[in-house]
Each structure stands twice: as C-alpha cells, then as structure tokens.
Design a protein around this motif. Structure first.
Motif, PDB file in Angstrom:
ATOM      1  N   UNK A   1      50.693  38.932  37.289  1.00  0.00           N
ATOM      2  CA  UNK A   1      50.583  37.951  36.208  1.00  0.00           C
ATOM      3  C   UNK A   1      51.772  38.091  35.273  1.00  0.00           C
ATOM      4  N   UNK A   2      52.268  36.959  34.786  1.00  0.00           N
ATOM      5  CA  UNK A   2      53.393  36.980  33.843  1.00  0.00           C
ATOM      6  C   UNK A   2      52.991  36.495  32.456  1.00  0.00           C
TER       7      UNK A   2
ATOM      8  N   UNK B   1      39.294  32.659  48.821  1.00  0.00           N
ATOM      9  CA  UNK B   1      40.384  33.626  48.669  1.00  0.00           C
ATOM     10  C   UNK B   1      39.833  35.034  48.504  1.00  0.00           C
ATOM     11  N   UNK B   2      38.801  35.186  47.701  1.00  0.00           N
ATOM     12  CA  UNK B   2      38.254  36.509  47.408  1.00  0.00           C
ATOM     13  C   UNK B   2      37.518  37.119  48.593  1.00  0.00           C
TER      14      UNK B   2
ATOM     15  N   UNK C   1      46.685  30.910  42.164  1.00  0.00           N
ATOM     16  CA  UNK C   1      46.608  30.856  40.710  1.00  0.00           C
ATOM     17  C   UNK C   1      47.994  30.983  40.113  1.00  0.00           C
ATOM     18  N   UNK C   2      48.226  30.253  39.043  1.00  0.00           N
ATOM     19  CA  UNK C   2      49.500  30.309  38.321  1.00  0.00           C
ATOM     20  C   UNK C   2      49.577  31.633  37.569  1.00  0.00           C
TER      21      UNK C   2
ATOM     22  N   UNK D   1      39.338  40.954  39.988  1.00  0.00           N
ATOM     23  CA  UNK D   1      39.016  39.532  39.917  1.00  0.00           C
ATOM     24  C   UNK D   1      40.224  38.647  40.148  1.00  0.00           C
ATOM     25  N   UNK D   2      41.403  39.093  39.727  1.00  0.00           N
ATOM     26  CA  UNK D   2      42.571  38.231  39.644  1.00  0.00           C
ATOM     27  C   UNK D   2      43.598  38.442  40.746  1.00  0.00           C
ATOM     28  N   UNK D   3      43.821  39.683  41.168  1.00  0.00           N
ATOM     29  CA  UNK D   3      44.947  39.991  42.055  1.00  0.00           C
ATOM     30  C   UNK D   3      44.974  39.160  43.334  1.00  0.00           C
TER      31      UNK D   3
END
Length: 333
Positions: free
Chosen positions: A216-217, A249-250, A163-164, A153-155
C-alpha cells in the motif's frame, strides 16, 4: 529434553500468553521466564491462570537467556535490539516488539524515534514466500497486532492488482490488552467501560509496517479502543481497479493457510470467535453504493496478533509443523 525455550518480558500480557501456549507445546520446554520488577516472584503471582507452573521470574539478563535454544522477546518497543545483539548467534530469537520489523530506518525514526536496529525476517507466514524465509531464519520479527489483522485482509487484494494501493482506509477496534500491562489512567475499567475512543489518529506506529507488508502507498488508519480485554476487529476498504470479487481473490490466497479462514458468505467475523486461538477470520464484499472493496478481519491480539503468531514462527524455524501446540479454534462463550 526438547527444544529449550526462554521468554523475556514474561510478566506482560503477551508474555503470559506465551507461557500458557508453551506449557501445552509438545516440543518446546520452558527453561526461563524473565521480568524486571517481578524478578524473584512466582509466575502465578502475576499470571494466576498459570497456577502450578513452577518457575519463578528470573532477571532479564543475557546469561539467563543464552542457555536456551530459542528466546522469545516480549519486551516494550525499543528494548529488544540491545538485548538481542548480545545473545549468541546460535540462539534463535523471535522478537514480539517492533525493533526489527521495519526496513526503512526513516520510518522507524518517524514513528518510534531513536536508532533503527535494522530489519529481521518478517514473521507473517501467510505472505507469499514467507514460510520459506522464516524456516531458514535465526532472527524473526513478529508482526504487530493491528498489522497482522490488516495485512491478512489487504495483502492479497493488492498483490492480485484488484485494489488500488494508493487508496486504502482502515478503521479497527482493539481490546485494552493491546496497550500493555502498565498502569494507565485511560485504561482503568471506569474509563473504558461503556466507551469507544479513537487514539493515535493519523499517526499510528503500525502504518509503515502495514504499507511495507502489503505494498500500500496511501493508507488512512484510525484505531479505536474498545471496552474488552482482547481482540481486534478491522474494517479495511480499498478502491477496486475494475470489476472485482474480493472473495475470489482471498479464497485461493489462503487455501493452504491453517489459521486464516474466509467465512461463508453472509457470516461476518467477530472477536469472540477468535478468543484464545491463533485464527484470523475474514469476510469480504463490495459496497453497493461506493463500489469500494470491504474486508472485515477479526483475530485475538494476544493470539495471532502476538504470542500465537510467535509460536507459529518458532515452529517453522525449528522445522516443525506450523500448527504444533496451537489451535485455530477460539473459546466461547
């Protein structure tokens, strides 16, 4: 005789799902299924869905496993590394446990404890360049079930700069099979039915894996136990870096991914639609109030989150189409 395959830890839920998938695989031949306490027992005494499958559980030893071309390790976290280290170099291994997922040894110690065994090739083919790495690997670390859902979902959003990476919040619900087969009071039907309960809040072991795979950080992750046997539904939110359409994006990120489906606008993922298959369903939007990006993902934690993913990785390792022996379609109702 095809590719000779053994499953260590075959008495667990993920092990049982591996056995089910292997019985329908045209190139993999099951030659051994091992267990600890159930050694010597028929497979269908533990997995009644596999009635008619002939082998009995063997003891989990190097001698039993070393005769295979490919070994799936479906063992509890912390038990794979020592066994894998004793297997011959020519035996290819897919580890469904966490022992070899993390690059950072300090992260392993913090979340799992004990000695870090080192990282193997990470087994999520949909990440950029990862199919090629898996195809040349002899040792592959399968993803965690929550991690697979959230990373998919995020990468792409972080990779695209949409995305931040320092501001990601995830709430995800999982079925009880994600906790394994060992008897635990809080997993009894009387405890789970009609209830939702968070657990490992602020300290879930998949956090460093998700950060490692996505970039992600800053990640806040709240897992929730849901009253169902299998399935994961994750709601991933992130702060956008500008005007972003997350679907735009996805869609290109997974255009060639046979098991990841961005659903048509207005249709949201639900776990039942992925049950028994190797698919991950995604939907995305922008929150009209906060402006945050929202991606909802669903998959079967024993399928794309474990056994199906492992078979997908093994297919690539042996030069087979990654879809061999797998279906992207769920079982309903």
């Amino acid at each position: 005789m095809g590719i000779r395959v053994a499953v260590a830890g075959a008495s667990g839920y993920a092990g049982g799902e591996l056995l089910r998938l292997l019985t329908g695989h045209p190139e993999f031949d099951l030659v051994a299924a091992t267990a600890h306490r159930q050694a010597g027992q028929p497979l269908d005494s533990v997995h009644p869905q596999l009635t008619g499958l002939d082998p009995t559980f063997a003891a989990t030893t190097v001698d039993v496993l070393a005769d295979a071309d490919l070994v799936f390790l479906a063992l509890p976290h912390g038990e794979s590394a020592a066994l894998a280290a004793r297997l011959p170099a020519q035996v290819r291994v897919v580890d469904l446990g966490a022992d070899h997922r993390l690059v950072d040894g300090d992260a392993w110690t913090r979340y799992y404890g004990g000695t870090h065994a080192g990282a193997w090739t990470y087994g999520l083919p949909e990440l950029p360049g990862q199919r090629e790495r898996i195809a040349t690997a002899t040792r592959v670390a399968n993803t965690g079930c929550y991690a697979a859902t959230i990373v998919l979902a995020l990468a792409p959003l972080i990779a695209a700069g949409a995305a931040d990476p320092a501001d990601v919040v995830v709430v995800a619900a999982s079925g009880t099979s994600g906790a394994g087969r060992a008897a635990k009071t809080h997993l009894l039907a009387s405890e789970v039915a009609g209830d939702l309960s968070p657990y490992k809040v602020g300290a879930h072991q998949h956090v460093p894996e998700i950060k490692q795979a996505t970039g992600a950080t800053g990640l806040s992750f709240t897992p929730v136990l849901a009253p169902m046997p299998r399935g994961i539904l994750a709601t991933v939110t992130a702060r956008p870096t500008g005007e972003v359409d997350p679907r735009a994006v996805l869609a290109p990120a997974y255009a060639d991914a046979p098991f990841v489906h961005l659903l048509p606008e207005g249709r949201w993922p639900h776990t039942a639609a992925t049950l028994g298959g190797n698919a991950c369903h995604l939907q995305a939007t922008v929150d009209v109030d906060s402006g945050r990006l929202i991606v909802v993902a669903a998959l079967d934690n024993l399928g794309k989150g474990a056994a199906g993913q492992a078979v997908q990785n093994a297919n690539l390792m042996f030069g087979l189409p990654e879809t061999t022996g797998l279906s992207c379609f769920g079982v309903a109702p």
